[in-house]
Scaffold this active site. Structure first.
Site, short mmCIF file in Angstrom:
data_model
loop_
_atom_site.label_atom_id
_atom_site.label_comp_id
_atom_site.label_asym_id
_atom_site.label_seq_id
_atom_site.Cartn_x
_atom_site.Cartn_y
_atom_site.Cartn_z
CG HIS B 36 -1.99 -0.75 0.85
ND1 HIS B 36 -2.05 -2.32 0.89
CD2 HIS B 36 -3.49 -0.70 0.37
CE1 HIS B 36 -3.22 -2.85 0.54
NE2 HIS B 36 -4.16 -1.71 0.22
CE LYS B 101 -6.24 -9.13 12.54
NZ LYS B 101 -5.98 -8.02 13.68
#
Lengths: 316, 188
Positions: B36, B101
Site C-alpha cells: 500500500h 479485519k
C-alpha cells in the site's frame, strides 16, 4: 510468475547441524516441538473459554458465525499441525532454570530451533529489520526472539513460550494516572476506567474475544512486561489479592456489556478473561499497562529434563 | 449466504450491504503495509488490479522441491494501517473490494461510496479455515518485500467473509464503536 528476486522466500534445507542424539540436538528438537505445539494447538484452558463463549452468541448473527469459524479453525490447526494464525507473532521465551544452568549455549539452541521451526512453517518469516525493512527469513535479528531467563530453586528446566501477534500487540496500551480525559484517578476505580477505555479503543482490531493482562504500577518498561507476563497465568486463575480478584471478574462482566463482541461485529463476548497484578511505583508515577491477547492465544510451556533435554511434560 | 464469483462486477458489489455474509470464489491478491505504501508513492502496480479484490494478508507460504507454492496459513491482518492509502488505491487502481479485519475509517468508507467498492471482514486469526479455501497460488509479485509483504495471487473457492462497510456509506465498525462508547458512559 514474477521474476525471481534476489532473496528466496522459502528455503527448505535444514540448518540444524549438531551431533545426532546428543543433548544439544535433543534440546533443539524439544524446542522445535514446543514451538510447533504453541503455534498450532490452542491451550486447553483457552479452548474451554472459547467453546463457552461460542454458546453464548445469538444464533444466525455475524458474532455466532465468527465464533463458529474460530472454533473450526482451532480444530483444523491441530489436525493439520499448521499455525492457528498466520501472524506467528513475536516469539517470547521465559526460561526458569536451576542454579548453575548455562544460558549461552541454550540461547544458541533456541536460535537453531527458531530457524528450524520457521523452515518447517510453524513460524512465518516474521522478523523485519525496523530500519531497512529487510526480512532475513529466519526470525532472528535484533531483539528476536525475545528471551528472558529466571533462576528458580527447582531442579527442572521450564521453558514458557508465547507467540504474540501484531494485531493484539498494536492495541495493547499504557496509561499514566491521573488521566483527566477519562476522569481516572490514582485508585482501583481509575484503573478500571482506563482498562475499559483500552477495550473500547481496541474494538475488534485485536481479534477478540481477547484476554487482558494488566499491570498496575512499575515503570513504563517493567509495567508492560509484567502485564504481558500475566498472560502466562491460566484462564480463571484469580489474583491472590482479594480486591484485584474482584476487579478482574468485574472488568470481564462490564466489558461484555459493551456490545463490541467477537471481531467487533457486535455481540456478547468482548473479553474472555482479565488477569491483573501490580508492581511498586515511585511517588510521581502511576502507570497502568494493558496487554491485549487475541483469541488465538498461543502460549505453552515445557518442563525439560536438564540431563537429557527431553520433554517431561506440558505446562498448559 | 451470498456468492460472489470472478470476474467481479461493480454492479454486484454495489448491491452488497453491511451484514451480508458472502462466499467469494475466484481470485484474490494479497497486499498489506509495504504494498500500500508502495502504490501510494505512485509506483505502478506489477499486476493489473482493475476490478480485483485486495486481501490484507501476510500468508505463510511453503515452496516444495518442484518450486510449487502452497499457502499453509492465511488469515487477515489489521486493515486500519492501510487507512492513509486505501482510498487512493481504490481510486487509482479500480479495485472492487478489500478483505481485512478490524474495519477501516472514514476515508476508505468515502472511497467505497465514490468508487463502488466494499470492505469485507474475514475472521481474524482463522488462518487454517481461510487457507483451506485457497485452491492455488498463481503468482507472486514484489517478493523483495519479504514473503508476508509480497503480492500473492491466489485462487479461492467459497472464501467466507462478512460485509462490514458497503458502498452506500454503511459501516458496522462505526455503528459498533458509537454504540459501545455510549454503553461505556453508563458503565463507568
Amino acid at each position: 510468475m514474477a521474476k525471481k528476486t534476489k532473496k528466496k522466500v522459502v528455503k527448505k534445507k535444514s540448518t540444524v547441524k549438531t551431533k545426532k542424539g546428543s543433548p544439544d540436538q535433543q534440546a533443539i528438537e524439544t524446542l522445535v516441538e514446543l514451538i510447533r505445539v504453541t503455534s498450532t494447538v490452542i491451550p486447553a484452558d483457552v479452548d474451554r473459554a472459547i467453546e463457552k463463549a461460542k454458546g453464548v452468541e445469538k444464533p444466525n448473527t455475524t458474532a455466532a458465525y465468527a465464533m463458529n469459524i474460530i472454533s473450526d479453525n482451532i480444530g483444523l490447526a491441530k489436525t493439520k499441525s499448521q499455525p492457528l494464525c498466520q501472524d506467528t507473532g513475536t516469539v517470547v521465551f521465559y526460561i526458569y532454570h536451576p542454579p548453575g544452568f548455562h544460558q549461552t549455549p541454550f540461547i544458541k539452541q533456541i536460535h537453531k530451533a527458531v530457524t528450524a521451526a520457521t523452515k518447517k512453517g510453524y513460524l512465518r518469516e516474521n522478523s523485519v529489520n525496523s530500519l531497512t525493512g529487510e526480512n532475513a527469513g529466519t526470525n532472528l535479528g535484533a531483539g528476536h526472539p525475545s528471551i528472558h531467563f529466571v533462576e528458580h530453586s527447582a531442579k527442572t528446566l521450564e521453558v514458557k513460550l508465547m507467540l504474540k501477534g501484531g494485531g493484539c500487540e498494536n492495541v495493547s496500551t499504557q496509561y499514566s494516572l491521573p488521566d483527566t480525559g477519562l476522569s481516572a484517578g490514582r485508585d482501583l476505580d481509575g484503573v478500571r476506567k482506563v482498562v475499559l477505555d483500552a477495550v473500547v479503543k481496541a474494538q475488534g482490531k485485536g481479534c477478540g474475544p481477547g484476554v487482558l493482562g494488566v499491570c498496575i504500577g512499575g515503570d513504563r518498561a517493567d509495567s508492560h512486561a509484567h502485564a504481558k507476563k500475566q498472560l502466562f497465568r491460566k484462564m480463571g486463575e484469580r489474583s491472590k489479592i482479594k480486591e484485584l480478584a474482584a476487579l478482574e471478574v468485574e472488568i470481564v462482566e462490564t466489558c461484555n456489556k459493551l456490545g463490541i463482541g467477537p471481531m467487533g461485529f457486535g455481540g456478547t463476548t468482548t473479553i474472555l478473561e482479565c488477569l491483573m497484578d501490580h508492581r511498586n511505583r515511585v511517588p510521581a508515577s502511576f502507570i497502568v499497562s494493558v496487554s491485549y491477547m487475541c483469541w488465538a492465544f498461543r502460549r505453552q510451556g515445557a518442563v525439560i529434563d536438564t540431563k537429557t533435554m527431553k520433554l517431561k511434560k506440558w505446562l498448559y | 449466504m451470498i456468492e460472489l464469483k470472478y470476474p467481479f462486477s461493480r454492479d454486484e458489489v454495489r448491491k452488497l450491504k453491511v451484514g451480508d455474509m458472502v462466499l467469494i470464489t475466484g481470485k484474490l491478491f494479497t497486499g498489506r503495509d509495504a504494498v500500500h505504501k508502495y502504490l501510494h508513492e505512485g509506483h505502478p502496480s506489477p499486476v493489473n488490479l482493475k476490478d480485483q479484490i485486495i486481501y490484507h494478508c501476510g500468508p505463510v507460504v511453503m515452496k516444495d522441491k518442484h518450486g510449487k507454492y502452497t499457502v499453509t496459513a492465511a488469515g487477515p491482518t489489521t486493515s486500519i494501517r492501510e487507512e492513509p492509502y486505501q482510498w487512493q488505491v481504490m481510486r487509482d487502481h479500480g479495485i472492487v473490494g478489500v478483505i481485512g479485519k478490524g474495519g477501516m475509517g472514514p476515508k476508505t468508507l468515502e472511497a467505497c461510496k465514490q468508487y463502488g467498492a466494499v470492505y469485507f471482514h474475514a475472521i481474524g486469526g482463522a488462518a487454517q479455515v481461510l487457507a483451506e479455501r485457497i485452491t492455488s497460488v498463481d503468482g507472486v509479485y514484489l517478493e523483495e518485500f519479504g514473503s508476508p509483504e509480497a503480492i500473492w495471487e491466489l485462487s479461492v473457492d467459497k472464501f467466507p467473509v462478512v460485509v462490514t462497510m458497503d458502498s452506500h456509506g454503511g459501516s458496522l465498525h462505526k455503528e459498533v464503536e458509537e454504540a459501545s462508547k455510549e454503553n461505556l458512559k453508563h458503565l463507568v
